[in-house]
Scaffold this motif. Structure first.
Motif, PDB file in Angstrom:
ATOM      1  N   GLY A  14       0.971  -1.116   0.061  1.00 32.80           N
ATOM      2  CA  GLY A  14       0.178   0.133   0.513  1.00 32.80           C
ATOM      3  C   GLY A  14       0.665   1.436   0.275  1.00 32.80           C
ATOM      4  O   GLY A  14       0.250   2.484  -0.334  1.00 32.80           O
ATOM      5  N   GLY A 264      -8.012  -5.317   0.805  1.00 29.34           N
ATOM      6  CA  GLY A 264      -6.853  -4.043   0.761  1.00 29.34           C
ATOM      7  C   GLY A 264      -5.516  -5.409   0.247  1.00 29.34           C
ATOM      8  O   GLY A 264      -6.188  -7.204   0.015  1.00 29.34           O
ATOM      9  N   SER A 265      -4.364  -5.195   0.801  1.00 34.34           N
ATOM     10  CA  SER A 265      -3.646  -6.314   1.100  1.00 34.34           C
ATOM     11  C   SER A 265      -3.678  -6.999   2.201  1.00 34.34           C
ATOM     12  O   SER A 265      -2.735  -7.915   1.774  1.00 34.34           O
ATOM     13  CB  SER A 265      -2.005  -5.393   0.596  1.00 34.34           C
ATOM     14  OG  SER A 265      -1.841  -4.883   1.950  1.00 34.34           O
ATOM     15  N   TRP A 333      -6.377 -12.022  -4.455  1.00 32.46           N
ATOM     16  CA  TRP A 333      -5.960 -11.755  -5.234  1.00 32.46           C
ATOM     17  C   TRP A 333      -6.786 -10.984  -6.177  1.00 32.46           C
ATOM     18  O   TRP A 333      -6.962 -12.417  -6.729  1.00 32.46           O
ATOM     19  CB  TRP A 333      -4.696 -11.363  -5.268  1.00 32.46           C
ATOM     20  CG  TRP A 333      -3.815 -10.575  -5.426  1.00 32.46           C
ATOM     21  CD1 TRP A 333      -3.940  -9.580  -6.501  1.00 32.46           C
ATOM     22  CD2 TRP A 333      -3.947  -9.059  -4.523  1.00 32.46           C
ATOM     23  NE1 TRP A 333      -3.271  -8.344  -6.476  1.00 32.46           N
ATOM     24  CE2 TRP A 333      -3.075  -8.476  -5.883  1.00 32.46           C
ATOM     25  CE3 TRP A 333      -3.466  -8.847  -3.435  1.00 32.46           C
ATOM     26  CZ2 TRP A 333      -2.510  -6.914  -4.856  1.00 32.46           C
ATOM     27  CZ3 TRP A 333      -3.277  -7.809  -2.755  1.00 32.46           C
ATOM     28  CH2 TRP A 333      -2.728  -7.122  -3.042  1.00 32.46           C
ATOM     29  N   ALA A 334      -7.168  -9.722  -6.526  1.00 32.85           N
ATOM     30  CA  ALA A 334      -7.821  -9.550  -7.798  1.00 32.85           C
ATOM     31  C   ALA A 334      -7.499  -8.318  -8.343  1.00 32.85           C
ATOM     32  O   ALA A 334      -6.631  -7.490  -7.450  1.00 32.85           O
ATOM     33  CB  ALA A 334      -9.131  -9.411  -7.725  1.00 32.85           C
ATOM     34  N   GLN A 336      -7.723  -5.265  -8.922  1.00 37.60           N
ATOM     35  CA  GLN A 336      -8.683  -4.550  -7.983  1.00 37.60           C
ATOM     36  C   GLN A 336      -9.416  -3.334  -8.823  1.00 37.60           C
ATOM     37  O   GLN A 336      -9.907  -2.622  -8.935  1.00 37.60           O
ATOM     38  CB  GLN A 336      -8.416  -4.116  -6.775  1.00 37.60           C
ATOM     39  CG  GLN A 336      -9.206  -3.023  -5.968  1.00 37.60           C
ATOM     40  CD  GLN A 336      -8.479  -2.733  -4.717  1.00 37.60           C
ATOM     41  OE1 GLN A 336      -9.172  -4.020  -4.116  1.00 37.60           O
ATOM     42  NE2 GLN A 336      -8.211  -1.692  -3.917  1.00 37.60           N
ATOM     43  N   HIS A 351     -12.245  -2.169   2.705  1.00 38.89           N
ATOM     44  CA  HIS A 351     -11.602  -1.588   4.506  1.00 38.89           C
ATOM     45  C   HIS A 351     -10.675  -0.909   4.477  1.00 38.89           C
ATOM     46  O   HIS A 351     -10.618  -0.731   5.527  1.00 38.89           O
ATOM     47  CB  HIS A 351     -10.124  -2.773   4.281  1.00 38.89           C
ATOM     48  CG  HIS A 351      -8.895  -2.392   3.583  1.00 38.89           C
ATOM     49  ND1 HIS A 351      -9.077  -1.813   2.535  1.00 38.89           N
ATOM     50  CD2 HIS A 351      -7.817  -2.914   3.973  1.00 38.89           C
ATOM     51  CE1 HIS A 351      -7.628  -1.777   1.960  1.00 38.89           C
ATOM     52  NE2 HIS A 351      -7.304  -2.168   3.046  1.00 38.89           N
ATOM     53  N   GLY A 353      -8.311   0.852   2.963  1.00 38.85           N
ATOM     54  CA  GLY A 353      -7.374   1.706   3.131  1.00 38.85           C
ATOM     55  C   GLY A 353      -7.168   2.391   2.176  1.00 38.85           C
ATOM     56  O   GLY A 353      -8.305   3.003   0.801  1.00 38.85           O
ATOM     57  N   TRP A 354      -6.229   3.625   2.323  1.00 41.98           N
ATOM     58  CA  TRP A 354      -6.425   4.684   1.397  1.00 41.98           C
ATOM     59  C   TRP A 354      -6.449   5.024  -0.167  1.00 41.98           C
ATOM     60  O   TRP A 354      -6.943   5.293  -1.253  1.00 41.98           O
ATOM     61  CB  TRP A 354      -5.461   6.119   2.222  1.00 41.98           C
ATOM     62  CG  TRP A 354      -5.707   7.734   1.406  1.00 41.98           C
ATOM     63  CD1 TRP A 354      -4.859   7.957   0.688  1.00 41.98           C
ATOM     64  CD2 TRP A 354      -6.503   8.429   1.667  1.00 41.98           C
ATOM     65  NE1 TRP A 354      -5.085   9.087   0.464  1.00 41.98           N
ATOM     66  CE2 TRP A 354      -6.435   8.914   0.719  1.00 41.98           C
ATOM     67  CE3 TRP A 354      -7.780   8.284   2.685  1.00 41.98           C
ATOM     68  CZ2 TRP A 354      -7.874  10.158   0.859  1.00 41.98           C
ATOM     69  CZ3 TRP A 354      -8.691   9.116   2.065  1.00 41.98           C
ATOM     70  CH2 TRP A 354      -8.429  10.377   1.667  1.00 41.98           C
ATOM     71  N   ASN A 355      -5.320   3.797  -0.869  1.00 47.15           N
ATOM     72  CA  ASN A 355      -5.650   3.892  -1.557  1.00 47.15           C
ATOM     73  C   ASN A 355      -6.804   2.776  -2.410  1.00 47.15           C
ATOM     74  O   ASN A 355      -6.963   3.445  -3.483  1.00 47.15           O
ATOM     75  CB  ASN A 355      -4.023   2.552  -2.975  1.00 47.15           C
ATOM     76  CG  ASN A 355      -2.743   2.879  -2.190  1.00 47.15           C
ATOM     77  OD1 ASN A 355      -2.257   3.665  -2.871  1.00 47.15           O
ATOM     78  ND2 ASN A 355      -2.027   2.225  -0.307  1.00 47.15           N
ATOM     79  N   SER A 356      -6.534   2.274  -2.234  1.00 44.75           N
ATOM     80  CA  SER A 356      -8.750   1.539  -2.132  1.00 44.75           C
ATOM     81  C   SER A 356      -9.592   2.737  -2.370  1.00 44.75           C
ATOM     82  O   SER A 356     -10.566   2.986  -3.630  1.00 44.75           O
ATOM     83  CB  SER A 356      -9.129   0.433  -0.850  1.00 44.75           C
ATOM     84  OG  SER A 356      -7.845  -0.903  -1.367  1.00 44.75           O
ATOM     85  N   GLU A 359      -9.117   4.485  -4.946  1.00 43.17           N
ATOM     86  CA  GLU A 359      -9.133   3.346  -6.444  1.00 43.17           C
ATOM     87  C   GLU A 359     -10.713   3.683  -6.752  1.00 43.17           C
ATOM     88  O   GLU A 359     -11.510   3.759  -7.655  1.00 43.17           O
ATOM     89  CB  GLU A 359      -8.722   3.129  -6.420  1.00 43.17           C
ATOM     90  CG  GLU A 359      -7.021   2.335  -6.811  1.00 43.17           C
ATOM     91  CD  GLU A 359      -6.334   1.460  -5.872  1.00 43.17           C
ATOM     92  OE1 GLU A 359      -5.547   1.688  -5.989  1.00 43.17           O
ATOM     93  OE2 GLU A 359      -6.966   0.281  -5.850  1.00 43.17           O
ATOM     94  N   TYR A 373      -8.296  -2.184   9.867  1.00 46.70           N
ATOM     95  CA  TYR A 373      -7.266  -2.256  10.503  1.00 46.70           C
ATOM     96  C   TYR A 373      -6.371  -0.708  10.302  1.00 46.70           C
ATOM     97  O   TYR A 373      -6.527   0.157   9.787  1.00 46.70           O
ATOM     98  CB  TYR A 373      -5.981  -2.879  10.766  1.00 46.70           C
ATOM     99  CG  TYR A 373      -5.780  -3.585   9.012  1.00 46.70           C
ATOM    100  CD1 TYR A 373      -4.708  -2.391   8.143  1.00 46.70           C
ATOM    101  CD2 TYR A 373      -6.202  -4.389   8.427  1.00 46.70           C
ATOM    102  CE1 TYR A 373      -3.872  -2.869   6.618  1.00 46.70           C
ATOM    103  CE2 TYR A 373      -6.238  -4.457   6.672  1.00 46.70           C
ATOM    104  CZ  TYR A 373      -4.440  -3.623   5.698  1.00 46.70           C
ATOM    105  OH  TYR A 373      -5.143  -4.039   5.265  1.00 46.70           O
TER     106      TYR A 373
HETATM  107  N1  UDP Z   1      -5.089  -4.872  -4.857  1.00 46.70           N
HETATM  108  C1  UDP Z   1      -5.775  -5.554  -5.224  1.00 46.70           C
HETATM  109  N2  UDP Z   1      -6.439  -6.655  -5.018  1.00 46.70           N
HETATM  110  C2  UDP Z   1      -6.964  -7.415  -4.383  1.00 46.70           C
HETATM  111  C3  UDP Z   1      -6.269  -6.317  -3.004  1.00 46.70           C
HETATM  112  C4  UDP Z   1      -5.843  -5.312  -3.358  1.00 46.70           C
HETATM  113  O1  UDP Z   1      -5.160  -4.873  -6.854  1.00 46.70           O
HETATM  114  O2  UDP Z   1      -7.213  -8.052  -4.408  1.00 46.70           O
HETATM  115  C5  UDP Z   1      -4.186  -3.178  -4.016  1.00 46.70           C
HETATM  116  C6  UDP Z   1      -5.638  -2.390  -4.251  1.00 46.70           C
HETATM  117  O3  UDP Z   1      -6.137  -1.869  -5.104  1.00 46.70           O
HETATM  118  C7  UDP Z   1      -4.611  -1.166  -3.498  1.00 46.70           C
HETATM  119  C8  UDP Z   1      -3.526  -2.068  -2.604  1.00 46.70           C
HETATM  120  O4  UDP Z   1      -3.908  -2.797  -3.111  1.00 46.70           O
HETATM  121  O5  UDP Z   1      -3.954  -0.671  -4.676  1.00 46.70           O
HETATM  122  C9  UDP Z   1      -4.000  -1.790  -0.948  1.00 46.70           C
HETATM  123  O6  UDP Z   1      -4.044  -0.344  -0.764  1.00 46.70           O
HETATM  124  P1  UDP Z   1      -4.420  -0.097   0.884  1.00 46.70           P
HETATM  125  O7  UDP Z   1      -4.029   1.795   1.224  1.00 46.70           O
HETATM  126  O8  UDP Z   1      -6.027   0.457   0.681  1.00 46.70           O
HETATM  127  O9  UDP Z   1      -4.578  -0.939   1.804  1.00 46.70           O
HETATM  128  P2  UDP Z   1      -3.527  -2.063   2.797  1.00 46.70           P
HETATM  129  O10 UDP Z   1      -3.102  -2.926   1.200  1.00 46.70           O
HETATM  130  O11 UDP Z   1      -2.135  -0.930   2.699  1.00 46.70           O
HETATM  131  O12 UDP Z   1      -4.163  -1.560   4.210  1.00 46.70           O
END
Ligand code: UDP
Length: 454
Positions: A14, A264-265, A333-334, A336, A351, A353-356, A359, A373
């Motif tokens: 992330g 998230g990851s 894992w997909a 996303q 969840h 998460g900032w990236n999600s 996105e 978390y």
């Molecule tokens: N992600 C993905 N496929 C999954 C789960 C997560 O591609 O099945 C990517 C999602 O697109 C994002 C990153 O993993 O870019 C997760 O970052 P995020 O900040 O949302 O959460 P973190 O993993 O840091 O809690």
């Protein structure tokens, strides 16, 4: 290229993915970039995959894997300790380069401010969460210094900081509530952000207007100036994986009809919780695409690799067969970003998460918030109360979110008047995100300003 910057994302997918996007932005503006990578202590398929894909798709960005610290030290697994040990390899690497005009570091890498100072290199933070969390995070040391109780003791009573909407103390990250050595280390990180030459934030002005104003007006760090703040986002990965089977499945679904669930990851659930989700989705009658992971055991640390989930034992008997025309379960894992951007996707259970979050916003989707978390409970507050882009799944802070709640919220978002309003608002926010990044937009202008100040 007359300038060179080194980006230092520290640990975690992330934190790495948005840094790679930042690297591309530098290259587009004629700045040479190297991303200095820390290999995770445990082999993580997701990390390796992200690095391999980033390197293959961004030939103009240099990726350099820093050598691990001495073997004896390597045994220490705690993330902040480990990053501290990486300061020496980072210093050696920076020294080996002819000229570095800036070191851009992740929030967890504040120890490398000392390395930058020693070498006379200006240091900037690239904050991996939003402006709202940054405003709270910078504010926390002074708030805590003036409190005669701990946050944990405040429980669910609302906390009113001048820089954020009211939130429950229990919405703060666990590491803050623990009130122990880890808390001190995190607060020290917060204080050190003020020592940097500036803070790049992966957000855009219009998304988090209150927090951005508080940061610019210096309200977050009482008695000390806040470094210049540059909101340069939303930087999200472009889709690229067109082959995954779930995308073919989405191709066969109607527009805006599918609820995507992904955590998230690192997000995992107990078997009991997986059963509740499954029942709720099935009863909702709505189409779904759900990323399911194996439950993590108590012996595992967060981030440890998990086995592939055995769907037949984890999900209710006959679930996959009964829902084969309604939904698809993807293991572990997909892709996303591709899923969120697909025309068939209509809502996102996230969840937070900032990236999600970004996105989802870039895809113009309403968010159904299930924080797990880190700072995700606060992000949930910002998403629901300030951005008005989502709803909360009740029970996220209890043992389980019940099947009826999953059913009700998915239905409400996908198939109600209120849900329609939310979806329209999300679509409007997407347009604002696009505008911010376009020529003359706020994020584009902020990045140019940052480069001019470099
Ligand atoms: N992600 C993905 N496929 C999954 C789960 C997560 O591609 O099945 C990517 C999602 O697109 C994002 C990153 O993993 O870019 C997760 O970052 P995020 O900040 O949302 O959460 P973190 O993993 O840091 O809690």
């Amino acid at each position: 290229m007359d300038k060179t910057v080194v980006l230092y994302p520290g640990l975690g997918v992330g934190h790495l993915t948005p840094m790679v996007q930042l690297a591309k932005l530098f290259v587009q503006h004629g700045v040479a970039v190297t991303v200095a990578l820390v290999e995770p202590q445990v082999e993580l398929a997701s990390f390796s995959a992200v690095v391999a894909r980033a390197a293959a798709t961004n030939p103009s960005v240099t990726f350099h894997v820093l050598p691990p610290p001495a073997p004896a030290a390597e045994a220490r697994r705690e993330r902040l300790d480990y990053l501290r040990l990486m300061d020496a390899p980072l210093r050696d690497f920076l020294r080996s380069l002819p000229a570095v005009h800036a070191l851009v570091i992740d929030m967890f890498c504040s120890g490398s401010l000392d390395v930058a100072a020693e070498l006379g290199i200006p240091a900037y933070f690239f904050f991996a969460s939003g402006a709202s969390f940054l405003a709270v995070f910078l504010n926390l040391p002074s708030v805590m210094a003036n409190m005669d109780t701990s946050f944990a003791e405040l429980g669910d009573s609302p906390l009113r900081l001048p820089v954020a909407p009211p939130f429950k103390a229990t919405d703060l990250p666990k590491v803050i509530l623990d009130n122990d050595e880890g808390t001190k280390a995190i607060l020290r990180m917060s204080e050190r952000i003020a020592e940097s030459n500036g803070i790049l934030i992966n957000t855009f002005d219009a998304l988090e207007a209150r927090a951005v104003r508080a940061l610019r007006e210096g309200l977050c760090i009482p008695g000390r100036p806040t470094p210049p703040v540059y909101c340069i986002g939303p930087l999200v990965t472009e889709g690229g994986d067109k082959k995954h089977e779930c995308l073919e499945w989405l191709d066969a679904q109607p527009d805006n009809s599918v609820t995507f669930l992904s955590f998230g990851s690192l997000g995992t659930f107990s078997k009991k919780q997986l059963l509740e989700i499954a029942v709720g989705l099935e009863k909702s009658g709505q189409r779904f695409l759900w990323v399911v992971r194996s439950p993590s055991s108590d012996e595992q640390s967060i981030g440890d690799p998990l086995p592939e989930p055995d769907l037949d034992t984890l999900l209710p008997e006959g679930f996959l067969e009964r829902t084969k025309d309604q939904g698809l379960v993807v293991k572990s894992w997909a892709p996303q970003v591709e899923v969120l951007g697909h025309r068939a996707t209509g809502a996102f259970v996230t969840h937070c998460g900032w990236n999600s979050t970004l996105e989802g916003i870039v895809a113009g989707l309403p968010l159904i918030c299930w924080p797990l978390y880190a700072e995700q409970r606060l992000n949930k507050v910002f998403i629901v109360e300030e951005m008005k882009l989502g709803v909360v799944l009740r029970g996220y802070d209890e043992e389980v979110v019940k099947a009826e709640e999953v059913e009700a919220k998915v239905r409400w978002v996908m198939d109600s008047e209120g849900g329609r309003g939310l979806r329209e608002h999300a679509a409007a926010e997407k347009s604002k995100a696009v505008q911010a990044l376009n020529g003359g937009g706020s994020s584009q202008a902020a990045f140019v300003e940052f480069l001019n100040n470099l």
